[in-house]
Write an enzyme that holds these catalytic residues in place. Structure first.
Site, mmCIF file in Angstrom:
data_model
loop_
_atom_site.group_PDB
_atom_site.id
_atom_site.type_symbol
_atom_site.label_atom_id
_atom_site.label_comp_id
_atom_site.label_asym_id
_atom_site.label_seq_id
_atom_site.Cartn_x
_atom_site.Cartn_y
_atom_site.Cartn_z
ATOM 1 N N ASN A 153 -14.693 -4.656 2.362
ATOM 2 C CA ASN A 153 -13.873 -5.932 2.267
ATOM 3 C C ASN A 153 -14.834 -7.142 2.752
ATOM 4 O OD1 ASN A 153 -11.880 -4.661 1.033
ATOM 5 N ND2 ASN A 153 -10.176 -5.435 2.665
ATOM 6 N N LEU B 149 -7.433 -0.092 -3.080
ATOM 7 C CA LEU B 149 -6.472 -0.623 -4.020
ATOM 8 C C LEU B 149 -6.643 -1.977 -4.204
ATOM 9 C CD1 LEU B 149 -3.507 1.565 -3.527
ATOM 10 C CD2 LEU B 149 -5.455 2.367 -5.107
ATOM 11 N N CYS C 94 -5.836 -9.447 2.452
ATOM 12 C CA CYS C 94 -6.604 -8.592 2.783
ATOM 13 C C CYS C 94 -8.039 -9.048 3.132
ATOM 14 C CB CYS C 94 -7.183 -7.640 1.437
ATOM 15 S SG CYS C 94 -5.747 -6.912 1.139
ATOM 16 N N VAL D 296 0.926 -1.109 -0.160
ATOM 17 C CA VAL D 296 0.096 -0.014 -0.092
ATOM 18 C C VAL D 296 0.998 1.295 -0.088
ATOM 19 C CG1 VAL D 296 -1.811 1.432 1.197
ATOM 20 C CG2 VAL D 296 -1.860 -1.266 1.236
ATOM 21 N N LYS E 15 -7.844 -11.902 6.458
ATOM 22 C CA LYS E 15 -7.371 -11.236 7.539
ATOM 23 C C LYS E 15 -8.241 -10.092 7.968
ATOM 24 C CE LYS E 15 -4.043 -7.552 6.422
ATOM 25 N NZ LYS E 15 -4.834 -6.392 7.071
ATOM 26 N N THR F 250 -4.940 -0.611 7.173
ATOM 27 C CA THR F 250 -6.388 -1.206 7.473
ATOM 28 C C THR F 250 -6.417 -1.424 8.948
ATOM 29 O OG1 THR F 250 -6.777 -2.161 5.335
ATOM 30 C CG2 THR F 250 -8.203 -2.964 7.041
ATOM 31 N N LEU G 205 -19.331 -11.826 -8.356
ATOM 32 C CA LEU G 205 -20.066 -13.097 -8.442
ATOM 33 C C LEU G 205 -19.271 -14.322 -8.976
ATOM 34 C CD1 LEU G 205 -23.821 -11.576 -8.631
ATOM 35 C CD2 LEU G 205 -22.400 -12.578 -6.465
ATOM 36 N N ASP H 55 11.054 3.651 5.040
ATOM 37 C CA ASP H 55 10.930 2.406 5.584
ATOM 38 C C ASP H 55 12.053 2.203 6.488
ATOM 39 O OD1 ASP H 55 9.198 -0.133 4.384
ATOM 40 O OD2 ASP H 55 10.962 -0.841 5.739
ATOM 41 N N GLY I 241 -8.479 -15.348 -1.514
ATOM 42 C CA GLY I 241 -7.214 -15.284 -0.502
ATOM 43 C C GLY I 241 -6.572 -13.825 -0.824
#
Ligand code: UGA
Length: 485
Positions: A224, A152, A276, A11, A279, A120, A266, A30, A273
């Protein structure tokens, strides 16, 4: 604007590169110094279409710099928090990285800071963050905390950034709202040149949703979870189609043509999987529990999803009888196409089950093999879908890559031990596969489509159609109507 993005993961890096592309000066930060060095020379830690170009362009223009968090925080007024919130053992999100960014802000920042939570997180995290910053504030820092969830999708993240359906901003001060609008202005007014399309499709301007931080945080988890629910729902209906003798493609079309429902998400298959949905769903269930709300609906969504791999293996077993000693070609390892991400990929859990049954796996994926090999070193990785098919008792389609769509059936037929496609993603149809001499088993397709009354009559006249089987429910997985016998 001068912006820092803390966390150069999926992200963070996408957000940083896209923000620099729309004209901001971005410091992507980072703690992993090796990662920073790689990024400076344009080497990305994951595959995402168009992102490498954006990173290279950003670095060349001087608008995208890679640095450590304290440096980025010192230099910029707006700070996007894009660190990971992985699941704890009990399913809750681990917020320790968010807390450590808060500490860094407290020790490195002076004056005013706009702290934007993009990771998130559970509802009420922005409030907790605000409280934490207030309690430990020794530098007379002034700040706002904003929730700005991301929507995204891996594989189309750059496109999603430039053409979002909505931008959600949870903010509780006018200053914060004004700054957030300034950051997103080029996207909100569709004024930026999107790097994905030479000519962008005519899409409506994104909706700006201004709200409080709690509501913004809930939008993310609820979105989600709703999408995951749609997938589990259609998977249930696919099971019903197999049991009753119906065609899920038509059923999904019928359901999805209702504007209130919509056709997207659908598509039945081997389950959802990625890092995102699985979890976030678990985390949302935990949030529900903490809030005292009954989220058992979502527990069922998860259960249905977990069962998909098991059911798929049962389907393979049913067709191949004894699995021990059989060779299976696996086409696709990534949790979805256009990514090299194999985290919680259904393909991997299916392969693990098949290995436990004593099969030999020959796998091919255009992007995800390197990452899959870390988890699954014991299978054979091949250079092409054809190489994977050599000597196979069945070809399993586990990710719907475009590259698999138009195989040379003749060549494939000469390579395999048995001409059988078991398609976990409904990439193909029996109409396409059967004329090439392969047997086809998809998901929720117990009855192969008869498209016209004329075709129906033609087949019946040729004596290959057992009409009685059409009027009565067909047994599970039988091919009650064969269009190409
Ligand atoms: C998802 C959301 O779609 C994004 O909006 C969100 O920002 C992101 O999670 C996130 O929280 O960061 P992503 O995980 O990249 O994006 O992938 P999706 O395209 O949503 O697909 C998730 C899984 O559902 C995949 O395994 C896919 O194969 C499966 N799926 C999707 C189906 O089985 N059927 C469908 O009809 C659609």
């Amino acid at each position: 604007m001068e912006i820092s993005v803390i966390g150069a993961g999926y992200v963070g890096l996408t957000t940083a590169a896209c923000l620099s592309e729309i004209g901001h000066h971005v410091f992507c930060a980072d703690c992993d110094l090796e990662k920073l060095d790689s990024l400076r020379v344009g080497r990305l830690p994951f595959f995402e279409p168009h992102l490498d170009d954006l990173v290279k362009r950003g670095v060349a223009s001087g608008r995208l710099e890679f640095t450590v968090p304290s440096d980025a925080i010192k230099k910029t007024e707006a700070i996007f928090i894009c660190v990971g919130t992985p699941p704890l053992e009990n399913g809750e999100a681990d917020l320790s990285s968010i807390e450590s960014v808060a500490r860094m802000i407290l020790s490195s920042a002076h004056g005013y800071r706009l702290v934007i939570e993009k990771s998130t997180v559970p509802v009420q995290t922005a409030k907790r963050l605000w409280k934490h910053l207030s309690i430990y504030n020794m530098n007379a820092l002034t700040f706002d905390v904003v929730s700005n969830p991301e929507f995204l999708r891996e594989g189309s993240a750059v496109e999603d950034f430039f053409h979002p359906d909505r931008v959600v901003i949870g903010a509780e001060s006018l200053r914060a709202i004004a700054l957030m609008k300034e950051i997103y202005r080029p996207v909100l007014q569709s004024r930026s040149t999107c790097p994905v399309h030479s000519e962008c499709p005519a899409v409506p301007e994104p909706k700006l949703i201004l709200t409080d931080t709690n509501s913004a945080e809930l939008v993310k988890h609820a979105s989600n979870s709703f999408l995951a629910m749609k997938i589990s729902f259609i998977n249930l209906i696919a099971d019903a189609c197999e049991a009753a003798g119906a065609d899920i493609e038509k059923v999904a079309e019928g359901i999805g043509s209702d504007k209130r429902i919509g056709r997207a998400f659908l598509n039945p298959g081997i389950g959802f999987g990625g890092f995102c949905f699985p979890k976030d769903l678990q985390a949302f269930v935990r949030i529900g529990e903490k809030l005292g709300c009954d989220f058992s609906l979502l527990k069922e969504v998860e259960k249905i999803n977990v069962r998909r791999a098991e059911q798929f293996v049962a389907k393979i077993k049913k067709e191949l009888w004894v699995l021990r000693g059989k060779t299976l070609a696996v086409w696709g390892l990534a949790f979805k196409p256009n990514t090299d991400d194999v985290r919680f990929a259904p393909a991997l859990s299916i392969i693990r089950r098949l290995l436990a049954e004593g099969t030999t796996i020959r796998a091919y994926d255009p992007e995800a093999m390197q990452k899959a090999e870390i988890d699954l070193p014991q299978i054979t990785y091949c250079q092409s879908p054809y190489q994977a098919a050599e000597g196979a008792d069945a070809i399993l389609v586990l990710t719907e890559w475009n590259e698999f769509r138009n195989p040379n059936w003749k060549q494939l037929g000469e390579l395999v031990a048995r001409k059988l496609i078991i398609d976990g993603r409904n990439l193909f149809s029996a109409d396409e596969v059967s004329p090439n001499g392969f047997q086809y088993i998809g998901v929720g397709r117990a009855v192969q489509a008869i498209r016209t009354a004329q075709e129906f009559k033609g087949i019946a006249a040729a004596g290959v159609l057992d009409v009685s089987a059409v009027s009565q429910p067909a047994p599970a997985q039988s091919h009650a109507v064969r269009t190409s016998v």
